[in-house]
Design a protein around this motif. Structure first.
Motif, mmCIF file in Angstrom:
data_model
loop_
_atom_site.group_PDB
_atom_site.id
_atom_site.type_symbol
_atom_site.label_atom_id
_atom_site.label_comp_id
_atom_site.label_asym_id
_atom_site.label_seq_id
_atom_site.Cartn_x
_atom_site.Cartn_y
_atom_site.Cartn_z
ATOM 1 N N ASP A 112 0.910 -2.015 -0.020
ATOM 2 C CA ASP A 112 0.319 -0.158 -0.421
ATOM 3 C C ASP A 112 1.064 1.677 0.205
ATOM 4 O O ASP A 112 0.749 2.243 -0.860
ATOM 5 C CB ASP A 112 -0.938 -0.075 1.095
ATOM 6 C CG ASP A 112 -1.997 -1.045 1.302
ATOM 7 O OD1 ASP A 112 -2.286 -2.044 -0.085
ATOM 8 O OD2 ASP A 112 -2.842 -1.751 2.187
ATOM 9 N N ASP A 113 1.910 1.429 1.288
ATOM 10 C CA ASP A 113 2.649 2.077 0.687
ATOM 11 C C ASP A 113 3.330 3.040 -0.389
ATOM 12 O O ASP A 113 3.579 4.104 -0.498
ATOM 13 C CB ASP A 113 3.904 2.100 1.946
ATOM 14 C CG ASP A 113 3.272 2.309 3.281
ATOM 15 O OD1 ASP A 113 1.982 2.103 2.992
ATOM 16 O OD2 ASP A 113 4.387 1.441 4.824
ATOM 17 N N ARG A 114 3.825 1.719 -1.363
ATOM 18 C CA ARG A 114 4.779 1.656 -2.068
ATOM 19 C C ARG A 114 3.541 2.684 -3.950
ATOM 20 O O ARG A 114 3.602 3.227 -3.971
ATOM 21 C CB ARG A 114 5.171 0.605 -3.174
ATOM 22 C CG ARG A 114 6.665 -0.123 -2.552
ATOM 23 C CD ARG A 114 7.422 1.010 -2.279
ATOM 24 N NE ARG A 114 7.454 0.977 -3.836
ATOM 25 C CZ ARG A 114 8.319 1.953 -4.755
ATOM 26 N NH1 ARG A 114 7.640 3.362 -4.161
ATOM 27 N NH2 ARG A 114 8.173 2.318 -5.932
ATOM 28 N N CYS A 115 2.440 1.866 -3.101
ATOM 29 C CA CYS A 115 1.686 2.414 -4.585
ATOM 30 C C CYS A 115 0.869 3.816 -4.169
ATOM 31 O O CYS A 115 0.914 4.693 -4.955
ATOM 32 C CB CYS A 115 0.517 1.656 -4.358
ATOM 33 S SG CYS A 115 -0.087 -0.202 -4.615
ATOM 34 N N LYS A 116 0.962 3.849 -2.433
ATOM 35 C CA LYS A 116 0.754 5.421 -2.859
ATOM 36 C C LYS A 116 2.467 6.489 -2.713
ATOM 37 O O LYS A 116 1.722 7.783 -3.765
ATOM 38 C CB LYS A 116 0.599 6.060 -0.775
ATOM 39 C CG LYS A 116 -0.529 5.707 -0.434
ATOM 40 C CD LYS A 116 -0.482 5.660 0.976
ATOM 41 C CE LYS A 116 -1.666 4.236 1.987
ATOM 42 N NZ LYS A 116 -1.577 4.495 3.150
ATOM 43 N N GLU A 117 2.978 5.965 -3.153
ATOM 44 C CA GLU A 117 4.075 7.049 -3.028
ATOM 45 C C GLU A 117 4.047 7.219 -4.803
ATOM 46 O O GLU A 117 4.814 8.143 -5.761
ATOM 47 C CB GLU A 117 5.768 6.027 -3.411
ATOM 48 C CG GLU A 117 6.360 6.349 -1.135
ATOM 49 C CD GLU A 117 7.142 4.956 -0.794
ATOM 50 O OE1 GLU A 117 7.754 4.419 -2.291
ATOM 51 O OE2 GLU A 117 6.834 4.726 -0.495
ATOM 52 N N PRO A 119 1.459 6.361 -7.621
ATOM 53 C CA PRO A 119 0.500 5.933 -7.719
ATOM 54 C C PRO A 119 -0.126 5.309 -9.440
ATOM 55 O O PRO A 119 -0.733 4.354 -9.530
ATOM 56 C CB PRO A 119 -1.021 7.203 -7.472
ATOM 57 C CG PRO A 119 0.187 8.180 -7.570
ATOM 58 C CD PRO A 119 1.200 7.562 -6.938
ATOM 59 N N GLU A 120 0.812 6.102 -10.160
ATOM 60 C CA GLU A 120 1.479 5.685 -11.997
ATOM 61 C C GLU A 120 1.919 4.696 -11.763
ATOM 62 O O GLU A 120 1.225 4.132 -13.211
ATOM 63 C CB GLU A 120 1.291 6.500 -12.576
ATOM 64 C CG GLU A 120 2.789 6.960 -12.329
ATOM 65 C CD GLU A 120 3.194 7.793 -11.223
ATOM 66 O OE1 GLU A 120 4.183 8.950 -11.595
ATOM 67 O OE2 GLU A 120 3.209 7.840 -9.724
ATOM 68 N N GLU A 122 0.208 1.735 -9.554
ATOM 69 C CA GLU A 122 0.152 0.712 -9.094
ATOM 70 C C GLU A 122 -0.098 -0.505 -8.931
ATOM 71 O O GLU A 122 -0.148 -1.827 -8.635
ATOM 72 C CB GLU A 122 -1.111 1.497 -8.272
ATOM 73 C CG GLU A 122 -1.887 0.760 -7.463
ATOM 74 C CD GLU A 122 -3.363 1.540 -6.502
ATOM 75 O OE1 GLU A 122 -4.540 1.200 -5.908
ATOM 76 O OE2 GLU A 122 -3.377 2.321 -6.962
ATOM 77 N N ARG A 126 0.892 -4.278 -7.935
ATOM 78 C CA ARG A 126 0.022 -4.759 -7.304
ATOM 79 C C ARG A 126 -0.317 -6.748 -7.420
ATOM 80 O O ARG A 126 0.192 -7.224 -7.101
ATOM 81 C CB ARG A 126 -1.524 -4.470 -6.844
ATOM 82 C CG ARG A 126 -1.709 -3.606 -5.584
ATOM 83 C CD ARG A 126 -2.961 -2.692 -5.325
ATOM 84 N NE ARG A 126 -3.383 -1.831 -5.203
ATOM 85 C CZ ARG A 126 -3.164 -2.111 -3.131
ATOM 86 N NH1 ARG A 126 -3.122 -2.931 -2.946
ATOM 87 N NH2 ARG A 126 -3.013 -0.652 -2.843
#
Length: 323
Positions: A112-117, A119-120, A122, A126
């Motif tokens: 989740d933290d990596r996706c927030k950093e 988002p493009e 994501e 995942r």
């Protein structure tokens, strides 16, 4: 001469995934370094979460080389020290397993933290992230032990082209050179801990070659004499001697020579009981006791002269990682 060969095997995950070339082209113009995607890969898991596994790999190497030597993909240890070495690996494995459990427990949060950093990316993160099952199967550390008789004619024949004593001397030279290359300095007697490390390794492997016992005697003498001069006017001389010994021991040939002699007398080092006093040129010594800034120029300043330590011997290339 009997020993135990430890064969460690450690598997970890990188936490990165290769990017499809088409995806990189489709995102042309973006700051790939900003989104942590470069050289065709993207960081799916944070590096901090994976750092304990790299530290574990290094800890295994340090432990096995502290009392052993590289031996055909593994590490040879004295049979008498095998139990202690096994206990050290068990402790490393315990820390390794704890880090593995932490990674599994916090996996979803890391993703989740990596996706927030970024988002493009994501969907890619995942879709590429490992599962808990992947971690349980892909991260592991184990080892096997096998006895070996160094007096076996087949073993002796194999070792004729590269005797174990020379291999051990190379490893010791790498330790000395590594410390010197880092330029470590400090209060007291910097270098004594690494001399103690070299002494311990030579002692643990002296069952292989008698010259290593000579190395132990020589290093023990240096360490004792240097420690006896702590806090005395002669400490500066002891520091030079310790560094000079380490510089000399960057040469495997010198290490074995010291082992033959049983002392360091042939290395041409200064005596420890001679305090190192800066030599002041006569012209400077006769100057008045005080000067104004205008009376001195840059050329008039003379740096104190110290007795130089022996020049470093040729650096020995670092051996390949055994895993």
């Amino acid at each position: 001469m009997k020993g135990i060969v430890f064969l460690p095997e450690m598997n970890t995950i990188s936490g990165t995934r290769k990017l499809d070339r088409g995806l990189i082209e489709a995102k042309d113009g973006r700051d790939l370094d900003l989104v942590m995607a470069s050289a065709g890969t993207i960081q799916v898991l944070p590096k901090e979460a994976l750092r304990p596994f790299g530290a574990g790999r290094k800890a295994v190497e340090v432990a096995l080389l502290s009392k052993g030597t590289r031996f055909f993909g593994g590490y040879l240890v004295d049979e008498a020290l095998a139990a202690d070495m096994n206990a050290s690996l068990v402790k490393i494995k315990e820390d390794f397993e704890k880090a593995k459990l932490r990674l599994s427990a916090n996996l979803s949060g890391y993703i989740d933290d990596r996706c927030k950093e970024v988002p493009e990316w994501e969907d890619l993160i995942r879709g590429s992230a490992p599962s808990v099952e992947d971690i349980n199967q892909g991260i592991n550390f184990t080892w096997i032990k096998t006895p070996i008789d160094l007096s076996d004619p087949e073993v002796e024949e194999v070792l004729q082209g590269d005797p174990l004593a020379i291999r051990i001397a190379r490893e010791m030279a790498q330790i000395a050179n590594g410390w010197l290359q880092k330029g470590r300095n400090g209060k007291g007697l910097p270098g004594i801990p690494v001399l103690s490390q070299l002494k311990s390794k030579a002692k643990a492997l002296s069952f292989i070659d008698g010259r290593l016992s000579g190395v132990v005697s020589a290093l023990d003498s240096v360490i004792q004499e240097a420690n006896a001069l702590r806090g005395t006017p002669a400490q500066a001389g002891a520091v030079l001697v310790v560094r000079g010994v380490l510089q000399a021991m960057t040469s495997p040939a010198t290490i074995l020579q010291v082992g033959d002699d049983g002392d360091i007398a042939g290395l041409g080092l200064p005596e420890m009981d001679e305090p190192v006093v800066p030599e002041v040129p006569e012209a400077v010594a006769q100057e008045p006791e005080s000067f104004s800034d205008s009376e001195l120029d840059d050329d008039a300043v003379v740096e104190p002269q110290r007795r130089p330590a022996p020049a470093p011997a040729p650096v020995v290339p670092v051996s390949q990682w055994a895993f």
